[in-house]
Motif scaffolding. Structure first.
Motif, PDB file in Angstrom:
ATOM      1  N   ALA A  73       1.123  -0.891  -0.010  1.00 47.98           N
ATOM      2  CA  ALA A  73       0.125  -0.310  -0.067  1.00 47.98           C
ATOM      3  C   ALA A  73       0.592   0.785   0.158  1.00 47.98           C
ATOM      4  O   ALA A  73       0.389   2.670  -0.188  1.00 47.98           O
ATOM      5  CB  ALA A  73      -0.763  -0.209   0.730  1.00 47.98           C
ATOM      6  N   ALA A  74       2.199   1.023   0.745  1.00 41.54           N
ATOM      7  CA  ALA A  74       2.617   2.237   1.152  1.00 41.54           C
ATOM      8  C   ALA A  74       3.313   2.646  -0.988  1.00 41.54           C
ATOM      9  O   ALA A  74       3.838   4.142  -1.255  1.00 41.54           O
ATOM     10  CB  ALA A  74       3.950   1.685   1.506  1.00 41.54           C
ATOM     11  N   TYR A  75       3.304   2.303  -1.627  1.00 42.12           N
ATOM     12  CA  TYR A  75       3.399   2.236  -3.124  1.00 42.12           C
ATOM     13  C   TYR A  75       2.591   2.570  -4.355  1.00 42.12           C
ATOM     14  O   TYR A  75       2.412   3.172  -5.277  1.00 42.12           O
ATOM     15  CB  TYR A  75       4.101   1.479  -3.939  1.00 42.12           C
ATOM     16  CG  TYR A  75       5.989   1.172  -2.980  1.00 42.12           C
ATOM     17  CD1 TYR A  75       6.400   2.221  -2.411  1.00 42.12           C
ATOM     18  CD2 TYR A  75       5.710  -0.236  -2.690  1.00 42.12           C
ATOM     19  CE1 TYR A  75       7.418   1.883  -1.447  1.00 42.12           C
ATOM     20  CE2 TYR A  75       6.759  -0.758  -1.561  1.00 42.12           C
ATOM     21  CZ  TYR A  75       7.433   0.143  -1.513  1.00 42.12           C
ATOM     22  OH  TYR A  75       9.200  -0.288  -0.996  1.00 42.12           O
ATOM     23  N   SER A  76       0.978   2.751  -3.557  1.00 38.84           N
ATOM     24  CA  SER A  76       0.225   3.094  -4.153  1.00 38.84           C
ATOM     25  C   SER A  76       0.163   4.102  -4.900  1.00 38.84           C
ATOM     26  O   SER A  76      -0.634   4.738  -6.100  1.00 38.84           O
ATOM     27  CB  SER A  76      -1.258   2.799  -3.500  1.00 38.84           C
ATOM     28  OG  SER A  76      -1.526   4.118  -2.612  1.00 38.84           O
ATOM     29  N   GLY A  77       0.915   5.641  -4.669  1.00 44.10           N
ATOM     30  CA  GLY A  77       0.232   7.063  -5.055  1.00 44.10           C
ATOM     31  C   GLY A  77       1.679   6.822  -6.109  1.00 44.10           C
ATOM     32  O   GLY A  77       1.572   8.142  -6.350  1.00 44.10           O
ATOM     33  N   LYS A  78       2.469   6.186  -5.599  1.00 38.72           N
ATOM     34  CA  LYS A  78       3.987   6.176  -6.816  1.00 38.72           C
ATOM     35  C   LYS A  78       3.737   6.656  -8.441  1.00 38.72           C
ATOM     36  O   LYS A  78       2.791   5.744  -8.402  1.00 38.72           O
ATOM     37  CB  LYS A  78       4.874   5.578  -6.338  1.00 38.72           C
ATOM     38  CG  LYS A  78       6.163   4.987  -7.458  1.00 38.72           C
ATOM     39  CD  LYS A  78       7.211   6.465  -6.412  1.00 38.72           C
ATOM     40  CE  LYS A  78       7.035   6.001  -5.015  1.00 38.72           C
ATOM     41  NZ  LYS A  78       7.702   6.981  -4.061  1.00 38.72           N
ATOM     42  N   ARG A  79       4.388   7.677  -8.252  1.00 38.47           N
ATOM     43  CA  ARG A  79       4.118   6.829 -10.080  1.00 38.47           C
ATOM     44  C   ARG A  79       5.504   6.386 -10.881  1.00 38.47           C
ATOM     45  O   ARG A  79       6.627   6.018 -10.681  1.00 38.47           O
ATOM     46  CB  ARG A  79       4.758   8.567 -10.463  1.00 38.47           C
ATOM     47  CG  ARG A  79       4.521   9.266 -12.146  1.00 38.47           C
ATOM     48  CD  ARG A  79       5.286  10.199 -12.944  1.00 38.47           C
ATOM     49  NE  ARG A  79       5.329  10.066 -14.205  1.00 38.47           N
ATOM     50  CZ  ARG A  79       6.179  11.351 -14.938  1.00 38.47           C
ATOM     51  NH1 ARG A  79       7.121  11.401 -14.235  1.00 38.47           N
ATOM     52  NH2 ARG A  79       6.024  10.701 -16.333  1.00 38.47           N
ATOM     53  N   ILE A  80       4.610   5.281 -11.798  1.00 35.91           N
ATOM     54  CA  ILE A  80       5.449   4.269 -12.454  1.00 35.91           C
ATOM     55  C   ILE A  80       5.083   4.188 -13.807  1.00 35.91           C
ATOM     56  O   ILE A  80       3.939   3.756 -14.092  1.00 35.91           O
ATOM     57  CB  ILE A  80       4.573   2.793 -11.699  1.00 35.91           C
ATOM     58  CG1 ILE A  80       5.188   2.882  -9.809  1.00 35.91           C
ATOM     59  CG2 ILE A  80       5.952   1.292 -12.122  1.00 35.91           C
ATOM     60  CD1 ILE A  80       4.768   1.498  -9.574  1.00 35.91           C
ATOM     61  N   VAL A  81       6.661   5.212 -14.344  1.00 34.14           N
ATOM     62  CA  VAL A  81       6.315   4.838 -15.870  1.00 34.14           C
ATOM     63  C   VAL A  81       7.124   2.707 -16.074  1.00 34.14           C
ATOM     64  O   VAL A  81       8.367   3.079 -16.078  1.00 34.14           O
ATOM     65  CB  VAL A  81       7.485   6.043 -16.287  1.00 34.14           C
ATOM     66  CG1 VAL A  81       6.860   5.697 -18.048  1.00 34.14           C
ATOM     67  CG2 VAL A  81       6.574   6.855 -15.838  1.00 34.14           C
ATOM     68  N   VAL A  82       5.966   2.388 -17.158  1.00 33.84           N
ATOM     69  CA  VAL A  82       6.527   1.312 -17.556  1.00 33.84           C
ATOM     70  C   VAL A  82       6.597   1.009 -19.203  1.00 33.84           C
ATOM     71  O   VAL A  82       5.617   1.234 -20.035  1.00 33.84           O
ATOM     72  CB  VAL A  82       5.678  -0.020 -17.336  1.00 33.84           C
ATOM     73  CG1 VAL A  82       6.580  -1.599 -17.824  1.00 33.84           C
ATOM     74  CG2 VAL A  82       5.054  -0.348 -15.956  1.00 33.84           C
ATOM     75  N   VAL A  83       7.945   0.612 -19.285  1.00 32.66           N
ATOM     76  CA  VAL A  83       8.654   0.868 -20.829  1.00 32.66           C
ATOM     77  C   VAL A  83       9.225  -0.977 -21.677  1.00 32.66           C
ATOM     78  O   VAL A  83       9.772  -1.102 -20.999  1.00 32.66           O
ATOM     79  CB  VAL A  83       9.304   2.021 -21.006  1.00 32.66           C
ATOM     80  CG1 VAL A  83       9.752   2.209 -22.982  1.00 32.66           C
ATOM     81  CG2 VAL A  83       9.529   3.079 -20.834  1.00 32.66           C
ATOM     82  N   HIS A  84       8.201  -1.127 -22.434  1.00 31.57           N
ATOM     83  CA  HIS A  84       8.368  -1.908 -22.393  1.00 31.57           C
ATOM     84  C   HIS A  84       8.779  -2.464 -24.014  1.00 31.57           C
ATOM     85  O   HIS A  84       7.313  -2.066 -24.930  1.00 31.57           O
ATOM     86  CB  HIS A  84       6.655  -3.387 -22.372  1.00 31.57           C
ATOM     87  CG  HIS A  84       6.598  -5.300 -22.418  1.00 31.57           C
ATOM     88  ND1 HIS A  84       5.650  -5.853 -21.877  1.00 31.57           N
ATOM     89  CD2 HIS A  84       7.550  -5.152 -23.069  1.00 31.57           C
ATOM     90  CE1 HIS A  84       6.314  -6.353 -22.143  1.00 31.57           C
ATOM     91  NE2 HIS A  84       7.008  -6.453 -23.032  1.00 31.57           N
ATOM     92  N   CYS A  85       9.659  -3.141 -24.116  1.00 29.65           N
ATOM     93  CA  CYS A  85      10.363  -3.045 -26.284  1.00 29.65           C
ATOM     94  C   CYS A  85      10.161  -4.910 -26.441  1.00 29.65           C
ATOM     95  O   CYS A  85      10.391  -5.583 -25.782  1.00 29.65           O
ATOM     96  CB  CYS A  85      11.854  -2.713 -25.766  1.00 29.65           C
ATOM     97  SG  CYS A  85      11.740  -0.962 -25.606  1.00 29.65           S
TER      98      CYS A  85
END
Length: 358
Positions: free
Chosen positions: A258-270
């Motif tokens: 739950a501590a990371y639910s507000g974290k901005r995460i950018v996933v780049v998939h190649c």
């Protein structure tokens, strides 16, 4: 001639008995660990409890065969001890955050934290049968005959697969990261995605069929602390080919905390084409737990495929556009060596200095 037992034979029999007793003790400990949860656990009254995993048991000096094995059982023990120390440190930090944030918003982790369980063995190779094979032009997907409970890999852990790669008797061992997801019957099973190259090991994987067995050892942990990626204001995760499996481990870890639910995460998939964008549907299902996560697929060959809105190769300009002006962001890159080097340079050009390469 006397009727007594030869002392040398007696000593050998006693040593064999001691070795069997040690092996049985380790087996019983593994069985106990397999059913024990460690981590930050929530009690029935809503409070949280820190339950640290036990330290690995040191092998006896006589357990080493002195045959020059790589890795030696003693090397493996030292790796497991370092892994245990890192896991305990992470748990203690998460526990303190959970206490500071309050029990309602605390980080609760139900992973077994590397405790050996099920069919995997970190000290020796075991045979794991292949149930199903999906074939692409440049990849293979293997569904393994195991369940989620007997094939546990925690964050940062992988396996080694050993294969005979030719008539000359050559043996190759390489690290891989299976991911437990649902199969076509809806049952959670380990799935192993392998990118095929012009190599002896790839030719081996290209010939694996249902019913064949893979020689597997694990869990084995990377030396990287993957929770570091979440210590900044944003986390950028870049995967090339089969590198999406360790990246998916990180995403799933974040979705369970739950501590990371507000974290901005950018996933780049190649991937080379849309068929190689493995786990994109599973990543989409985690979006409810990670509302600030964005997923960006890139294709290097099939530029007309509508499954990828970016329909082009990943570039430095694309990285800068996705990352934006985020100060202090952290990144993890996982793919082939040349891919990792190029992307790490692009990320640094976009202002991200903390880049972990897997």
């Amino acid at each position: 001639m006397g009727s007594g037992v030869n002392p040398a034979v007696q000593e050998l029999l006693e040593e064999i008995a001691r070795a069997k007793a040690r092996a049985e003790a380790r087996r019983q400990q593994r069985d106990a660990d397999a059913h024990q949860q460690y981590g930050i656990l929530r009690r029935a009254d809503g409070t949280v409890e820190l339950r640290e995993p036990p330290a690995p048991v040191a092998p006896e000096a006589s357990d080493c065969c002195h045959s020059g094995c790589t890795p030696c059982i003693m090397d493996t023990f030292r790796e497991h001890l370092q892994q245990h120390e890192r896991q305990v440190q992470v748990l203690r930090e998460q526990y303190q955050r959970a206490l500071a944030e309050g029990t309602a918003a605390g980080s609760v982790w139900h992973e077994p934290h590397g405790a050996p369980c099920g069919i995997l063995d970190p000290l020796k190779f075991v045979a794991v049968r292949v149930m199903h094979v999906e074939r692409g032009e440049y990849w293979r997907m293997f569904v393994l005959e195991a369940t989620s409970s007997d094939f546990v890999l925690a964050l940062g852990e992988h396996i080694h697969i050993r294969a005979a790669t030719g008539s000359s008797g050559g043996v190759v061992t390489r690290p891989f990261t299976p991911v437990v997801v649902e199969d076509v019957a809806g049952l959670p099973r380990p799935h192993l995605f392998v990118r095929l190259y012009d190599s002896a090991l790839s030719r081996y994987f290209a010939g694996v069929a249902p019913g064949d067995a893979l020689s597997v050892r694990g869990p084995i942990e990377t030396n990287e602390d993957l929770t570091r990626a979440f210590s900044g204001p944003a986390c950028v995760l870049v995967a090339g080919g089969s590198g999406i499996a360790p990246i998916f481990q990180i995403i799933r870890f974040a979705s369970l905390n739950a501590a990371y639910s507000g974290k901005r995460i950018v996933v780049v998939h190649c991937a080379r084409d849309a068929s190689g964008l493995w786990l994109r549907d599973e990543i989409a299902r985690l979006a409810d737990a990670l509302p600030h996560m964005s997923y960006h697929p890139f294709l290097s060959r099939d530029a007309s495929d509508s499954a990828a809105p970016h329909r082009r190769r990943l570039s430095a300009a694309a990285i800068r556009q996705l990352v934006g002006a985020e100060t202090g962001a952290r990144a993890v890159v996982c793919g082939p060596g040349t891919f990792n080097s190029a992307v790490a340079g692009w990320l640094r050009g976009a202002g991200i200095d903390d880049v972990q390469r897997l």
